[in-house]
Design a protein around this motif. Structure first.
Motif, mmCIF file in Angstrom:
data_model
loop_
_atom_site.group_PDB
_atom_site.id
_atom_site.type_symbol
_atom_site.label_atom_id
_atom_site.label_comp_id
_atom_site.label_asym_id
_atom_site.label_seq_id
_atom_site.Cartn_x
_atom_site.Cartn_y
_atom_site.Cartn_z
ATOM 1 N N ASP A 24 50.431 39.672 38.432
ATOM 2 C CA ASP A 24 50.191 40.208 39.632
ATOM 3 C C ASP A 24 49.327 39.123 40.158
ATOM 4 O O ASP A 24 48.400 38.636 39.753
ATOM 5 C CB ASP A 24 49.593 41.515 39.595
ATOM 6 C CG ASP A 24 50.400 42.402 38.841
ATOM 7 O OD1 ASP A 24 50.255 42.675 37.585
ATOM 8 O OD2 ASP A 24 51.113 43.118 39.511
ATOM 9 N N GLU A 59 54.122 28.896 45.720
ATOM 10 C CA GLU A 59 53.576 28.538 44.541
ATOM 11 C C GLU A 59 52.131 27.756 44.830
ATOM 12 O O GLU A 59 51.870 27.270 45.670
ATOM 13 C CB GLU A 59 54.368 27.599 43.542
ATOM 14 C CG GLU A 59 54.713 26.506 44.361
ATOM 15 C CD GLU A 59 55.694 25.458 43.653
ATOM 16 O OE1 GLU A 59 56.014 24.170 43.890
ATOM 17 O OE2 GLU A 59 56.441 26.018 42.651
ATOM 18 N N VAL A 91 48.266 34.994 42.617
ATOM 19 C CA VAL A 91 49.954 35.349 42.804
ATOM 20 C C VAL A 91 50.429 36.495 43.628
ATOM 21 O O VAL A 91 51.372 36.208 44.411
ATOM 22 C CB VAL A 91 50.473 35.957 41.302
ATOM 23 C CG1 VAL A 91 50.158 37.358 40.961
ATOM 24 C CG2 VAL A 91 51.939 35.632 40.893
ATOM 25 N N ARG A 92 49.251 37.137 44.010
ATOM 26 C CA ARG A 92 49.752 38.280 45.139
ATOM 27 C C ARG A 92 49.575 37.213 46.757
ATOM 28 O O ARG A 92 50.297 37.411 47.633
ATOM 29 C CB ARG A 92 48.908 39.447 45.272
ATOM 30 C CG ARG A 92 49.290 40.526 44.352
ATOM 31 C CD ARG A 92 48.757 41.802 44.590
ATOM 32 N NE ARG A 92 49.504 42.812 43.803
ATOM 33 C CZ ARG A 92 49.726 42.973 42.594
ATOM 34 N NH1 ARG A 92 49.520 42.093 41.912
ATOM 35 N NH2 ARG A 92 50.520 43.742 42.130
ATOM 36 N N CYS A 94 50.645 34.287 46.881
ATOM 37 C CA CYS A 94 51.787 33.702 46.778
ATOM 38 C C CYS A 94 53.048 34.630 47.635
ATOM 39 O O CYS A 94 53.785 34.318 48.052
ATOM 40 C CB CYS A 94 52.247 32.942 45.679
ATOM 41 S SG CYS A 94 51.074 31.779 44.780
ATOM 42 N N ALA A 95 52.880 35.935 46.681
ATOM 43 C CA ALA A 95 54.007 36.889 47.139
ATOM 44 C C ALA A 95 53.834 36.966 48.582
ATOM 45 O O ALA A 95 54.895 37.168 49.212
ATOM 46 C CB ALA A 95 53.522 38.190 46.303
ATOM 47 N N MET A 127 57.421 37.654 40.162
ATOM 48 C CA MET A 127 56.077 36.797 40.239
ATOM 49 C C MET A 127 55.975 36.282 38.896
ATOM 50 O O MET A 127 56.335 36.793 37.703
ATOM 51 C CB MET A 127 54.921 37.855 40.582
ATOM 52 C CG MET A 127 54.951 38.353 41.894
ATOM 53 S SD MET A 127 53.482 38.945 42.423
ATOM 54 C CE MET A 127 53.396 40.540 41.714
ATOM 55 N N HIS A 129 52.898 33.798 36.428
ATOM 56 C CA HIS A 129 51.932 32.860 36.320
ATOM 57 C C HIS A 129 51.493 32.337 35.170
ATOM 58 O O HIS A 129 51.781 33.004 34.019
ATOM 59 C CB HIS A 129 50.525 33.727 36.959
ATOM 60 C CG HIS A 129 50.117 34.854 36.261
ATOM 61 N ND1 HIS A 129 49.657 34.995 34.687
ATOM 62 C CD2 HIS A 129 50.166 36.293 36.350
ATOM 63 C CE1 HIS A 129 49.500 36.162 34.396
ATOM 64 N NE2 HIS A 129 49.609 36.914 35.404
ATOM 65 N N ARG A 134 50.945 29.525 39.649
ATOM 66 C CA ARG A 134 51.073 30.743 39.918
ATOM 67 C C ARG A 134 52.340 30.709 41.087
ATOM 68 O O ARG A 134 52.379 29.831 41.899
ATOM 69 C CB ARG A 134 49.903 31.719 40.837
ATOM 70 C CG ARG A 134 48.715 32.076 39.579
ATOM 71 C CD ARG A 134 47.768 30.933 39.337
ATOM 72 N NE ARG A 134 46.741 31.362 38.925
ATOM 73 C CZ ARG A 134 46.190 31.323 37.640
ATOM 74 N NH1 ARG A 134 47.172 31.305 37.038
ATOM 75 N NH2 ARG A 134 45.313 31.794 37.260
ATOM 76 N N ALA A 136 55.359 33.106 43.222
ATOM 77 C CA ALA A 136 56.216 34.324 43.698
ATOM 78 C C ALA A 136 57.826 34.017 44.405
ATOM 79 O O ALA A 136 57.539 32.978 45.224
ATOM 80 C CB ALA A 136 55.482 35.297 44.499
#
Length: 278
Positions: A24, A59, A91-92, A94-95, A127, A129, A134, A136
Motif C-alpha cells: 500500500d 513508479e 505506493v499510494r 504511485c497509485a 500495487m 513495493h 514502489r 502501481a
C-alpha cells in the motif's frame, strides 16, 4: 507464509504463507509530493512503465518527503513503523498518479477483501513495493479484467525458501536456467511471478491461493512466462482462463538490481483457448 513476510528479504506476501500482506502506498492529500512525481507511461521507465498495453503504471525508486495521506489511510498505518508508513505512502502516490492518467480524481485507497486494495468502480489495479522501489498499475475494466504486478530484488531467495515456493519440477527448471542464464535470480523471478498470478487472480476468483496452485515456466529469451493454474481459473468473457501469460523484466538503478513480473487478464475472451496475454 507470515514467517516469510517478516524476513528482511523483500519477500512479502500473496500466494500465501498463509495471510497475504498487500503493498500500500499513498500520496499527499490531493496526490502531489514536493519531492517529484512518479514515472508514468509517457515518461519512460527503468522497470515496469510502458510494459503493459491498456495499463497506466507509475513508479518511484525513492520515497519523496512529506507525502500526505487521507485521514482514512493515515488511520490504517497509525501504529506502523516509519519504514512501513513511507512505503505505504509512496505506493499510494504511485497509485493516484496512475489513476490520474485514466482521468480519475484522487481519493483514498483503502483495503477490500483480504486486505487487497479497493480500487474505484470500473478500475482494475495492482500495487507492489520492495526495498528501493514502489509501483502501481491501473486500467479500465472495459479493457482489462485484472492486472497483477510484483517487483523484487534480483537476488536469490533466502536459504530454504525456494523449496517452499517451487515444486520439484520448477526447481529443476530453475537449476537449468541458472546455468544457462546466470544474470537472473530465477528463484526470485518465480516467486515474483506467483505473486503477480495471485494478484491478477484474486479479484476475479475471490479466493486465496497457495504456491502449489500454479506452475511458472519462464522463457529466458522472450522475457515472458506462463502461469498454469492447478485450481479452477477465473471465468472471463464467458471462458475459463487456466493459463496466464506474463512478462518479466530486470533493471539496475544506482547499482541495485531488480526483477519484476506483470500479468494482464484482458476483459474479453483471450485469442487462444485457456490463455490470456499481457
Amino acid at each position: 507464509m507470515s514467517g516469510i513476510s517478516e524476513l528482511d528479504t523483500g519477500v512479502r506476501h500473496p500466494i500465501r504463507i498463509p495471510a497475504p500482506t498487500w503493498p500500500d502506498g499513498p500520496d499527499r492529500a490531493p496526490g502531489k509530493a514536493p519531492g517529484g512525481s512518479p514515472r508514468t507511461d509517457s515518461a519512460g521507465s527503468d522497470l515496469l512503465v510502458g510494459t503493459l498495453p491498456d495499463v497506466m503504471i507509475a513508479e518511484l525508486f525513492a520515497d519523496p518527503p512529506d507525502i500526505h495521506l487521507y485521514p482514512e489511510e493515515a488511520d490504517m498505518v497509525k501504529r506502523a513503523v516509519d519504514k512501513r508508513r513511507r512505503e505505504f505512502a509512496t505506493v499510494r502516490l504511485c497509485a493516484r498518479t496512475a489513476l490520474a492518467g485514466l482521468g480519475i480524481p484522487p481519493g483514498p485507497i483503502l483495503h477490500g477483501p483480504e486486505g487487497a486494495p479497493a480500487w474505484p468502480e470500473g478500475v482494475a489495479g495492482s500495487m507492489t513495493h520492495c526495498p528501493g522501489y514502489r509501483a502501481a498499475a491501473v486500467a479500465r475494466t472495459a479493457a482489462v479484467a485484472s492486472v497483477g504486478i510484483d517487483a523484487e530484488p534480483n537476488s536469490a531467495l533466502p536459504r530454504g525458501i525456494e523449496r517452499m515456493v517451487a515444486s520439484p519440477g520448477e526447481r529443476r527448471a530453475l537449476d537449468r536456467l541458472t546455468l544457462s542464464h546466470p544474470g537472473v535470480a530465477w528463484d526470485r523471478l518465480l516467486f515474483s511471478a506467483k505473486e503477480s498470478t495471485y494478484k491478477a487472480c484474486f479479484p476475479l476468483m475471490g479466493r486465496l491461493m497457495d504456491f502449489s496452485d500454479c506452475t511458472i515456466t519462464p522463457d529466458p529469451e522472450s522475457g515472458t512466462f506462463s502461469s498454469s493454474l492447478h485450481v479452477p481459473g477465473p471465468v472471463v468473457g464467458g471462458r475459463r482462463v487456466d493459463t496466464l501469460t506474463g512478462q518479466w523484466r530486470t533493471a539496475t538503478r544506482e547499482g541495485v538490481e531488480y526483477v519484476a513480473t506483470m500479468i494482464v487478464v484482458p476483459a474479453g475472451p483471450a485469442p487462444a483457448a485457456s490463455a490470456d496475454r499481457s
